[in-house]
Write a protein that holds these residues in place. Structure first.
Motif, PDB file in Angstrom:
ATOM      1  N   TRP A  96       0.671  -1.117  -0.057  1.00  0.00           N
ATOM      2  CA  TRP A  96       0.180   0.007  -0.057  1.00  0.00           C
ATOM      3  C   TRP A  96       0.741   1.271  -0.002  1.00  0.00           C
ATOM      4  CZ3 TRP A  96       1.305   2.106   4.653  1.00  0.00           C
ATOM      5  CH2 TRP A  96       1.636   1.180   5.635  1.00  0.00           C
ATOM      6  N   LEU A  97       2.119   1.247  -0.253  1.00  0.00           N
ATOM      7  CA  LEU A  97       3.076   2.345  -0.160  1.00  0.00           C
ATOM      8  C   LEU A  97       3.490   2.351  -1.727  1.00  0.00           C
ATOM      9  CD1 LEU A  97       5.291   2.478   2.919  1.00  0.00           C
ATOM     10  CD2 LEU A  97       3.796   4.187   2.212  1.00  0.00           C
ATOM     11  N   PRO A  98       4.010   3.446  -2.307  1.00  0.00           N
ATOM     12  CA  PRO A  98       4.337   3.442  -3.530  1.00  0.00           C
ATOM     13  C   PRO A  98       5.610   2.602  -3.866  1.00  0.00           C
ATOM     14  CG  PRO A  98       4.518   5.425  -2.716  1.00  0.00           C
ATOM     15  CD  PRO A  98       3.669   4.891  -1.655  1.00  0.00           C
ATOM     16  N   ALA A  99       5.883   2.174  -4.840  1.00  0.00           N
ATOM     17  CA  ALA A  99       7.264   1.406  -5.198  1.00  0.00           C
ATOM     18  C   ALA A  99       8.063   2.539  -5.547  1.00  0.00           C
ATOM     19  CB  ALA A  99       7.079   0.529  -6.410  1.00  0.00           C
ATOM     20  N   HIS A 100       9.254   2.260  -4.541  1.00  0.00           N
ATOM     21  CA  HIS A 100      10.393   3.518  -4.489  1.00  0.00           C
ATOM     22  C   HIS A 100      11.672   2.611  -4.182  1.00  0.00           C
ATOM     23  CE1 HIS A 100      11.751   7.374  -4.015  1.00  0.00           C
ATOM     24  NE2 HIS A 100      12.214   7.216  -2.897  1.00  0.00           N
ATOM     25  N   ARG A 101      12.731   3.004  -4.946  1.00  0.00           N
ATOM     26  CA  ARG A 101      13.938   2.374  -4.511  1.00  0.00           C
ATOM     27  C   ARG A 101      14.660   2.917  -3.413  1.00  0.00           C
ATOM     28  NH1 ARG A 101      19.274   3.691  -6.210  1.00  0.00           N
ATOM     29  NH2 ARG A 101      18.785   5.486  -7.030  1.00  0.00           N
ATOM     30  N   PHE A 102      15.043   2.135  -2.253  1.00  0.00           N
ATOM     31  CA  PHE A 102      15.583   2.504  -1.329  1.00  0.00           C
ATOM     32  C   PHE A 102      17.093   3.157  -1.455  1.00  0.00           C
ATOM     33  CE2 PHE A 102      17.623   2.245   3.043  1.00  0.00           C
ATOM     34  CZ  PHE A 102      17.055   3.185   3.647  1.00  0.00           C
ATOM     35  N   ASP A 103      17.301   4.249  -1.380  1.00  0.00           N
ATOM     36  CA  ASP A 103      18.959   4.689  -1.476  1.00  0.00           C
ATOM     37  C   ASP A 103      19.314   5.653  -0.554  1.00  0.00           C
ATOM     38  OD1 ASP A 103      21.591   5.089  -2.224  1.00  0.00           O
ATOM     39  OD2 ASP A 103      21.049   6.000  -4.313  1.00  0.00           O
ATOM     40  N   PRO A 104      19.575   5.597   0.660  1.00  0.00           N
ATOM     41  CA  PRO A 104      20.145   6.487   1.688  1.00  0.00           C
ATOM     42  C   PRO A 104      21.221   7.435   1.369  1.00  0.00           C
ATOM     43  CG  PRO A 104      20.570   4.222   2.820  1.00  0.00           C
ATOM     44  CD  PRO A 104      19.929   4.172   1.236  1.00  0.00           C
ATOM     45  N   SER A 105      22.075   7.032   0.428  1.00  0.00           N
ATOM     46  CA  SER A 105      23.269   7.731   0.240  1.00  0.00           C
ATOM     47  C   SER A 105      23.088   9.146  -0.161  1.00  0.00           C
ATOM     48  CB  SER A 105      24.228   6.903  -0.906  1.00  0.00           C
ATOM     49  OG  SER A 105      23.297   6.797  -2.148  1.00  0.00           O
ATOM     50  N   ASP A 106      21.971   9.483  -0.613  1.00  0.00           N
ATOM     51  CA  ASP A 106      21.501  10.851  -1.413  1.00  0.00           C
ATOM     52  C   ASP A 106      20.554  11.435  -0.515  1.00  0.00           C
ATOM     53  OD1 ASP A 106      19.450   9.178  -1.979  1.00  0.00           O
ATOM     54  OD2 ASP A 106      19.315   9.828  -4.092  1.00  0.00           O
ATOM     55  N   GLY A 107      20.451  10.941   0.909  1.00  0.00           N
ATOM     56  CA  GLY A 107      19.453  11.459   1.911  1.00  0.00           C
ATOM     57  C   GLY A 107      18.300  10.549   1.696  1.00  0.00           C
ATOM     58  N   LEU A 108      17.333  10.822   2.795  1.00  0.00           N
ATOM     59  CA  LEU A 108      15.990  10.270   2.731  1.00  0.00           C
ATOM     60  C   LEU A 108      14.983  11.074   2.499  1.00  0.00           C
ATOM     61  CD1 LEU A 108      16.736   8.405   6.362  1.00  0.00           C
ATOM     62  CD2 LEU A 108      16.837   7.402   4.146  1.00  0.00           C
ATOM     63  N   ASP A 109      14.167  10.562   1.738  1.00  0.00           N
ATOM     64  CA  ASP A 109      12.737  11.332   1.067  1.00  0.00           C
ATOM     65  C   ASP A 109      11.733  10.812   2.228  1.00  0.00           C
ATOM     66  OD1 ASP A 109      12.046   8.995   0.144  1.00  0.00           O
ATOM     67  OD2 ASP A 109      12.574   9.439  -1.997  1.00  0.00           O
ATOM     68  N   VAL A 110      10.659  11.342   1.764  1.00  0.00           N
ATOM     69  CA  VAL A 110       9.362  11.079   2.725  1.00  0.00           C
ATOM     70  C   VAL A 110       9.153   9.557   2.402  1.00  0.00           C
ATOM     71  CG1 VAL A 110       7.701  11.692   1.026  1.00  0.00           C
ATOM     72  CG2 VAL A 110       7.196  11.830   3.722  1.00  0.00           C
ATOM     73  N   THR A 111       9.218   8.873   1.447  1.00  0.00           N
ATOM     74  CA  THR A 111       9.002   7.591   1.002  1.00  0.00           C
ATOM     75  C   THR A 111       9.713   6.737   1.834  1.00  0.00           C
ATOM     76  OG1 THR A 111       7.886   7.988  -0.909  1.00  0.00           O
ATOM     77  CG2 THR A 111       8.328   5.561  -0.690  1.00  0.00           C
ATOM     78  N   GLU A 112      11.002   6.978   1.754  1.00  0.00           N
ATOM     79  CA  GLU A 112      12.042   6.235   2.267  1.00  0.00           C
ATOM     80  C   GLU A 112      12.143   6.234   3.881  1.00  0.00           C
ATOM     81  OE1 GLU A 112      15.631   6.305  -1.199  1.00  0.00           O
ATOM     82  OE2 GLU A 112      15.421   8.148   0.218  1.00  0.00           O
ATOM     83  N   VAL A 113      11.844   7.347   4.336  1.00  0.00           N
ATOM     84  CA  VAL A 113      11.579   7.451   5.839  1.00  0.00           C
ATOM     85  C   VAL A 113      10.282   6.539   6.280  1.00  0.00           C
ATOM     86  CG1 VAL A 113      10.689   9.101   7.681  1.00  0.00           C
ATOM     87  CG2 VAL A 113      12.551   9.820   6.386  1.00  0.00           C
ATOM     88  N   ALA A 114       9.059   6.574   5.465  1.00  0.00           N
ATOM     89  CA  ALA A 114       8.027   5.952   5.836  1.00  0.00           C
ATOM     90  C   ALA A 114       8.553   4.406   5.787  1.00  0.00           C
ATOM     91  CB  ALA A 114       6.888   6.018   4.943  1.00  0.00           C
ATOM     92  N   THR A 115       9.094   3.836   4.833  1.00  0.00           N
ATOM     93  CA  THR A 115       9.588   2.692   4.567  1.00  0.00           C
ATOM     94  C   THR A 115      10.244   1.826   5.950  1.00  0.00           C
ATOM     95  OG1 THR A 115       9.649   2.682   2.267  1.00  0.00           O
ATOM     96  CG2 THR A 115      10.778   0.904   3.064  1.00  0.00           C
ATOM     97  N   LEU A 116      11.439   2.905   6.298  1.00  0.00           N
ATOM     98  CA  LEU A 116      12.253   2.593   7.586  1.00  0.00           C
ATOM     99  C   LEU A 116      11.255   2.343   8.706  1.00  0.00           C
ATOM    100  CD1 LEU A 116      15.506   4.587   6.879  1.00  0.00           C
ATOM    101  CD2 LEU A 116      15.333   2.246   6.960  1.00  0.00           C
TER     102      LEU A 116
END
Length: 461
Positions: A54-74
């Motif tokens: 139920w979250l949008p598909a998104h590539r996880f890459d913390p090397s360039d910072g965390l966007d809102v979707t990566e924060v939600a995934t974490l």
């Protein structure tokens, strides 16, 4: 006929073989020590599986910072509270497994020894095997209730994940907004430092009285106070986000992009409200809890009938006479008849029904309320953005005029103060609008109204 010597060892080993067979299925104990580390030192050290469906598909890459979707995934993958709730789901599934197990039969044995020996006398024994038949009759209702309870815990976990995603987005927006405020206040402090020195010098030279210089003397102090207050709020928001993500307080927190700002249309809200009971996990969890209580009520009603225990037995008395027989135990439903438990089950079912109705009504009311608030905030944002742009242009013109000496410092200070207030108000209003948008999205469910994650990551406030 005497037994052969080879038969005796085999018979003597039967108890040991029976014991080994019974112990083969037993569980064993293994120690599990407690962890000695509070959280991960870096975001890259955390487990980052693919986002839930139920979250949008998104590539996880913390090397360039965390966007809102990566924060939600974490947050979904590593939040400590969610880990505890997942453990509770394991407990509920174990309880459902336990409810489906058949009751163990009861084995009873005894021996009697004559007090005096005599011809024809021998030791007596009795051996019986019995089973609770009523437990078997109630098994289907018990299993149905346990399965619905496990389903309720699973749906409660899903709802907690939804709330965690919403909380991560709120904290993301809050941190980004407070950092934006901090940058505005830092720039204002740097700009006011020369003006403060100018006013101080004029005061020392006697060109200004303290009454005339009061606004100039207080301007820098007020900005410094706002900056300190904002820094405290930023520290708290960053600490809350670290805790939500399972990060240690020392872990760097690099956030990029903007937060969630989608606005569903009226038609989308109406369509989502129509299917809300079939999609929202908390409502589905209440439905599962109600179904579990229905099964519990059926079990209580079936339990009002007499409890039956059946058994078979064999015995030998001291005269070496063998007997075989059976036993039947029936409770007499004269006083209790399980009426108390039936009344409790019915009252609980009615309470769950009213709770569901109240939750559904509150969901509709909250969604309509947020929808109206967002429309008002959008209109206010459009007006304030134009106003802030005009004041920013006036501030830039005032800075040039002040540098040339064509503008007095009180007017210059007033223009700067008005522009700063408008900029800070615009940041706060955008955060409030984002908070309401996140709350509406969480209440509606997955409506696929979010903008592209890549677009949000590329746009830095």
């Amino acid at each position: 006929m005497p037994r052969s010597p080879s038969a005796r060892p085999t018979a003597s080993r039967l108890p040991w073989l029976l014991s080994a067979a019974l112990l083969a299925g037993c569980a064993s104990y293994h120690a599990r020590p407690l962890p000695d580390q509070a959280g991960a030192r870096r975001a890259a050290d955390l487990a980052a599986p693919a986002p839930p469906s139920w979250l949008p598909a998104h590539r996880f890459d913390p090397s360039d910072g965390l966007d809102v979707t990566e924060v939600a995934t974490l947050a979904v993958a590593n939040n400590p509270d969610l880990r505890t709730q997942r453990d509770a789901l394991g407990v509920a599934r174990a309880q459902a497994f336990d409810a489906g197990l058949l009751p163990d039969p009861q084995l009873g044995a005894g021996m009697d020894f004559p007090r005096h020996s005599g011809p024809g006398l021998t030791s007596a024994f009795n051996l019986g095997l019995s089973a609770d038949v009523t437990s078997l009759l109630l098994r289907s209702s018990r299993v149905a209730a346990a399965r619905q309870q496990a389903r309720q815990v699973n749906l409660d976990l899903l709802w907690a994940e939804w709330q965690t995603v919403a909380q991560s987005r709120l904290l993301f927006d809050q941190v980004q907004a407070l950092r934006a405020r901090q940058r505005e206040l830092d720039a204002e402090q740097r700009a006011l430092t020369p003006l403060d020195a100018h006013v101080q010098a004029a005061l020392r030279a006697g060109n200004l009285t303290h009454d005339q210089a009061s606004s100039g003397l207080n301007a820098l102090a007020d900005v410094r106070q706002q900056r300190a207050d904002n820094a405290l709020a930023l520290h708290q928001a960053e600490a809350d986000l670290h805790q939500l993500l399972g990060l240690s307080p020392e872990a760097p927190l690099s956030l990029v992009g903007t937060g969630y700002d989608a606005m569903p249309t009226t038609a989308q809200v109406d369509a989502a409200l129509t299917t809300l009971p079939q999609r929202r996990p908390d409502l589905l969890a209440l439905q599962a809890g109600y179904a579990a209580q229905e099964a519990s009520l059926r079990e209580a009603i079936r339990a009002q009938f007499p409890a039956i225990t059946l058994g078979v037995n064999t015995a030998r008395d001291t005269s070496a006479i063998y007997t075989n027989g059976f036993s039947v135990g029936i409770s007499l439903p004269l006083f209790n008849r399980n009426r108390g438990n039936i009344a409790i089950a019915r009252a609980t079912r009615e309470q769950l029904r009213d709770d569901y109705r109240s939750r559904l009504l509150a969901a509709h009311g909250d969604i309509r309320h947020l929808q109206a608030d967002l429309a008002t905030l959008d209109a206010r944002l459009a007006t304030l953005a134009v106003h802030a742009q005009a004041l920013d242009a006036a501030r830039r013109a005032a800075e040039a005029a002040w540098a040339r000496g064509d503008l007095d410092w009180p007017t210059y200070l007033s223009l700067r103060s008005n522009a700063l207030a408008a900029d800070l108000a615009l940041i706060d209003l955008r955060q409030q609008r984002g908070t309401d948008a996140i709350a509406l999205e969480a209440l509606l469910g997955n409506t696929d109204l979010a903008s592209s994650p890549a677009d949000r990551k590329a746009a830095t406030p």
